[in-house]
Scaffold this active site. Structure first.
Site, PDB file in Angstrom:
ATOM      1  N   LYS A   1       0.965  -1.069  -0.157  1.00 34.12           N
ATOM      2  CA  LYS A   1      -0.112  -0.077   0.057  1.00 34.12           C
ATOM      3  C   LYS A   1       0.897   1.041  -0.052  1.00 34.12           C
ATOM      4  O   LYS A   1       2.003   0.970   0.357  1.00 34.12           O
ATOM      5  CB  LYS A   1      -1.018   0.110   1.283  1.00 34.12           C
ATOM      6  CG  LYS A   1      -0.228   0.189   2.355  1.00 34.12           C
ATOM      7  CD  LYS A   1      -1.440   0.145   3.669  1.00 34.12           C
ATOM      8  CE  LYS A   1      -1.791   1.676   3.939  1.00 34.12           C
ATOM      9  NZ  LYS A   1      -0.789   2.514   4.791  1.00 34.12           N
TER      10      LYS A   1
ATOM     11  N   LYS B   1      -2.102 -10.310  10.796  1.00 35.09           N
ATOM     12  CA  LYS B   1      -2.032 -10.234  12.249  1.00 35.09           C
ATOM     13  C   LYS B   1      -2.798 -11.276  12.792  1.00 35.09           C
ATOM     14  O   LYS B   1      -3.983 -11.657  12.267  1.00 35.09           O
ATOM     15  CB  LYS B   1      -2.508  -8.816  12.903  1.00 35.09           C
ATOM     16  CG  LYS B   1      -1.503  -7.530  12.467  1.00 35.09           C
ATOM     17  CD  LYS B   1      -2.241  -6.336  13.158  1.00 35.09           C
ATOM     18  CE  LYS B   1      -1.191  -5.211  12.719  1.00 35.09           C
ATOM     19  NZ  LYS B   1      -0.138  -4.793  13.520  1.00 35.09           N
TER      20      LYS B   1
ATOM     21  N   GLU C   1      -2.937   5.300  17.537  1.00 36.42           N
ATOM     22  CA  GLU C   1      -1.861   5.130  17.483  1.00 36.42           C
ATOM     23  C   GLU C   1      -1.285   6.216  18.392  1.00 36.42           C
ATOM     24  O   GLU C   1      -1.686   7.333  18.336  1.00 36.42           O
ATOM     25  CB  GLU C   1      -1.003   5.374  16.047  1.00 36.42           C
ATOM     26  CG  GLU C   1      -1.465   4.224  15.253  1.00 36.42           C
ATOM     27  CD  GLU C   1      -0.694   4.532  13.972  1.00 36.42           C
ATOM     28  OE1 GLU C   1       0.328   3.834  13.871  1.00 36.42           O
ATOM     29  OE2 GLU C   1      -1.372   5.277  12.974  1.00 36.42           O
TER      30      GLU C   1
ATOM     31  N   HIS D   1      -6.830  -0.826   6.496  1.00 38.30           N
ATOM     32  CA  HIS D   1      -6.943  -1.796   7.591  1.00 38.30           C
ATOM     33  C   HIS D   1      -8.146  -1.818   8.027  1.00 38.30           C
ATOM     34  O   HIS D   1      -8.620  -2.731   8.618  1.00 38.30           O
ATOM     35  CB  HIS D   1      -5.810  -1.105   8.643  1.00 38.30           C
ATOM     36  CG  HIS D   1      -4.397  -0.988   8.004  1.00 38.30           C
ATOM     37  ND1 HIS D   1      -3.976  -1.851   6.981  1.00 38.30           N
ATOM     38  CD2 HIS D   1      -3.443  -0.027   8.227  1.00 38.30           C
ATOM     39  CE1 HIS D   1      -2.777  -1.241   6.834  1.00 38.30           C
ATOM     40  NE2 HIS D   1      -2.276  -0.376   7.449  1.00 38.30           N
TER      41      HIS D   1
ATOM     42  N   LYS E   1      -3.384   9.740  14.914  1.00 45.01           N
ATOM     43  CA  LYS E   1      -2.169   9.514  15.366  1.00 45.01           C
ATOM     44  C   LYS E   1      -2.167  10.341  16.765  1.00 45.01           C
ATOM     45  O   LYS E   1      -2.851  11.038  16.977  1.00 45.01           O
ATOM     46  CB  LYS E   1      -1.276  10.157  14.288  1.00 45.01           C
ATOM     47  CG  LYS E   1      -1.185   9.289  13.127  1.00 45.01           C
ATOM     48  CD  LYS E   1      -0.058   8.768  12.522  1.00 45.01           C
ATOM     49  CE  LYS E   1      -0.028   8.008  11.507  1.00 45.01           C
ATOM     50  NZ  LYS E   1       0.573   6.675  11.443  1.00 45.01           N
TER      51      LYS E   1
HETATM   52  C1  BG6 Z   1       0.457   1.584   8.054  1.00 47.21           C
HETATM   53  C2  BG6 Z   1       0.278   2.989   7.996  1.00 47.21           C
HETATM   54  O1  BG6 Z   1      -0.001   1.040   7.031  1.00 47.21           O
HETATM   55  O2  BG6 Z   1       0.219   1.147   9.269  1.00 47.21           O
HETATM   56  C3  BG6 Z   1       1.157   3.719   9.188  1.00 47.21           C
HETATM   57  O3  BG6 Z   1       1.092   3.885   6.724  1.00 47.21           O
HETATM   58  C4  BG6 Z   1       0.587   3.063  10.480  1.00 47.21           C
HETATM   59  O4  BG6 Z   1       0.973   5.200   9.249  1.00 47.21           O
HETATM   60  C5  BG6 Z   1       0.613   1.669  10.523  1.00 47.21           C
HETATM   61  O5  BG6 Z   1       1.605   3.692  11.488  1.00 47.21           O
HETATM   62  C6  BG6 Z   1       0.100   1.094  11.519  1.00 47.21           C
HETATM   63  O6  BG6 Z   1       0.529  -0.092  11.526  1.00 47.21           O
HETATM   64  P1  BG6 Z   1       0.676  -1.209  12.914  1.00 47.21           P
HETATM   65  O7  BG6 Z   1       0.882  -2.547  12.470  1.00 47.21           O
HETATM   66  O8  BG6 Z   1       1.607  -0.889  13.832  1.00 47.21           O
HETATM   67  O9  BG6 Z   1      -0.647  -0.981  13.603  1.00 47.21           O
END
Ligand code: BG6
Length: 522
Positions: free
Chosen positions: A156, A190, A224, A248, A348
């Site tokens: 992606k 996951k 996040e 996601h 974020k």
């Molecule tokens: C990525 C995004 O696809 O997924 C990021 O581009 C994001 O911005 C990340 O931080 C989050 O992934 P995970 O596995 O850390 O939840």
């Protein structure tokens, strides 16, 4: 899955081998797979990138990545030597046909030394614009021909809207058959995301109540704590809706809401997900404001540390209107889900890192207990915790100990770590094994990606045509993002606290209760 040592030889060609993804995720995952015997005996990784680098420098950099990010930690010198001997690097301009000629020679040499044609995996860990060039060049160099053995993996972002995603699909399918294309969404690798299907379809208990008669609403949260981590250039053009919701969160929504598959064949699962995407009620342009909300973080505090606002991040415009937080309400128009809202939110710089699905059940139809007993009443809630502390929590009512009838919510827990005595493996490990095996179940098909873009297009268009008046509108380290609270409040609901917060709160309550009992001060 079984140990793969007897699999055909495999050559993985990484375009973008000097980049962050290779360093942080791909090589540490491949190293872990090697350590656990998931890779065949004859195996090679050919790294390609613009940067001039020798094999030894390339290996030394990757070793650092393995030390930092692999589940196996710092490699011993023998194990590293054996893994490193399968790594080589070639400086290359991806637009230049000569690069592909060199690659062909290298791959043929490998085939010769292994005594047969290897499975060839072309992994595009490159900036998105190069995805437009590489497939065609691979095809022109006759490197894509063997449908059974040549595969291409595309990261992606897959396009930036429906139009560009369609164009990318056309480019890819002009050179590769759909069966050769593996579009990655790492969330699908996951363990806990895959466990949604196991939970729903391997247990008789939940599926009968998994519908509009028993469920009031479903909330999917991917919070996040990190900011944009030096990815200002990328993030400015992307924003939370494209970066997280389009892929996601919508994939999680599909797994939660899809109909039961007839089998676990890749296309059966993907058909069911695509059906679900087609059932999502389109959001009309004039209703975007009541269906979606956006935010951008200002300066604030996270775990006692002052953090800068999004607009102060490197490569971000001082008056940027890019959203770092997005919340959307979807409805799914089918018999199972009619009028049940699905609330999705991601952001974020929120207080904790937590990804979770909360299924809020309806309250009991009749409250026969006296009002006093029901003071703390909460309807049942099921929480599927994707990360961290992966697990499942089920909240139900229990009678508190005591003479009088007093109900209190209590939680039943399942923790991965506790039940299986193992931490879930890195998503990329699972996905890489699947690509090697040619199993497409966890990868997105062209129609799925396009359907997901269609779902968010009205929001993208509305947000692009009207600048947000209030950015930044949440402080780093704060759960409350005003427009998102308003979005859900209009339905008479609120965002459910993720179970991380709930657990901490319960822990505090428990500790102070213990202190009260023992007479000590907390
Ligand atoms: C990525 C995004 O696809 O997924 C990021 O581009 C994001 O911005 C990340 O931080 C989050 O992934 P995970 O596995 O850390 O939840």
């Amino acid at each position: 899955m079984e140990n793969q040592t007897n699999h055909d030889p495999v050559a993985i060609v990484i375009f973008g081998a000097a980049g962050d993804l290779t360093w942080r995720k791909l090589i540490p995952s491949l190293y872990s797979l090697r350590e656990e015997n998931w890779l065949p005996e004859h195996f090679a990784i050919v790294g390609l990138d613009m940067k001039p680098l020798g094999d030894d420098d390339f290996r030394a950099r990757l070793r650092e990545g393995v030390e930092k990010f692999s589940r196996h930690g710092s490699p011993g010198s023998d194990t590293w030597q054996s893994f490193a001997s399968s790594l080589s690097y070639c400086a290359a301009d991806f637009a230049d046909p000569a690069c592909y000629e060199k690659l062909r020679v290298r791959l043929e040499e490998l085939d010769k030394s292994w005594g047969g044609e290897a499975v060839r995996i072309y992994y595009l860990a490159t900036p998105p614009d190069l995805i437009q060039v590489i497939p065609e060049r691979l095809h022109a160099a006759r490197l894509a021909m063997n449908c059974a053995k040549a595969r291409i993996v595309v990261e992606k972002p897959f396009g930036r809207d429906l139009h560009s995603a369609r164009k990318l699909n056309r480019i890819l399918t002009a050179s590769f058959d759909e069966r050769q294309i593996f579009r990655i969404d790492h969330y699908l690798g996951k363990e806990t995301v895959q466990n949604i299907l196991a939970f729903r379809f391997a247990n008789a208990l939940f599926e009968p109540i998994w519908d509009r008669r028993y469920i009031d609403n479903i909330q999917i949260t991917v919070a996040e704590q990190v900011g944009i981590e030096h990815r200002g250039l990328y993030y400015e053009k992307t924003g939370a809706l494209r970066d997280m919701i389009q892929n996601h969160l919508i994939q999680i929504l599909c797994l939660i809401a899809m109909e039961p598959p007839v089998s676990f064949a890749a296309d059966e699962i993907r058909n069911k997900k695509t059906d679900l995407l087609h059932a999502i009620r389109p959001i009309s342009p004039e209703r975007v404001n009541e269906s979606a909300a956006r935010g951008q973080y200002g300066a604030g505090w996270i775990e006692g540390k002052r953090v800068a606002s999004y607009r102060e991040e490197p490569d971000v415009a001082a008056d940027s209107t890019t959203e770092t937080y997005a919340a959307v309400r979807f409805f799914v128009d089918n018999w199972r889900w009619q009028d049940v809202p699905f609330y999705l939110r991601t952001g974020k710089r929120l207080p904790s890192r937590v990804s979770e699905v909360s299924i809020q059940f309806r309250p009991v139809p009749h409250r026969s207990f006296p009002a006093m007993a029901m003071r703390d009443f909460q309807p049942n809630r099921l929480m599927l915790r994707i990360q961290p502390d992966e697990g499942i929590l089920l909240r139900f009512q229990a009678k508190r100990p005591g003479i009088q009838m007093h109900l209190s919510p209590v939680d039943m827990h399942f923790f991965y770590q506790e039940a299986f005595r193992a931490a879930p493996r890195e998503a990329y490990e699972t996905l890489l094994v699947d690509v090697i095996m040619g199993d497409e179940t966890l990868f997105k098909r062209a129609d799925q990606i396009e359907a997901a873009w269609s779902v968010i297009t009205p929001i993208l268009e509305a947000w692009e045509s009207s600048a947000p008046p209030d950015f930044p509108n949440y402080a780093a380290g704060d759960w409350v993002v005003e427009p998102a609270s308003v979005l859900i409040a209009q339905d008479g609901r609120n965002w459910l606290a993720p179970s991380v917060a709930v657990l901490e709160e319960r822990q505090d309550e428990w500790t102070s209760l213990e202190h009260r009992k023992s007479g000590s001060s907390p």
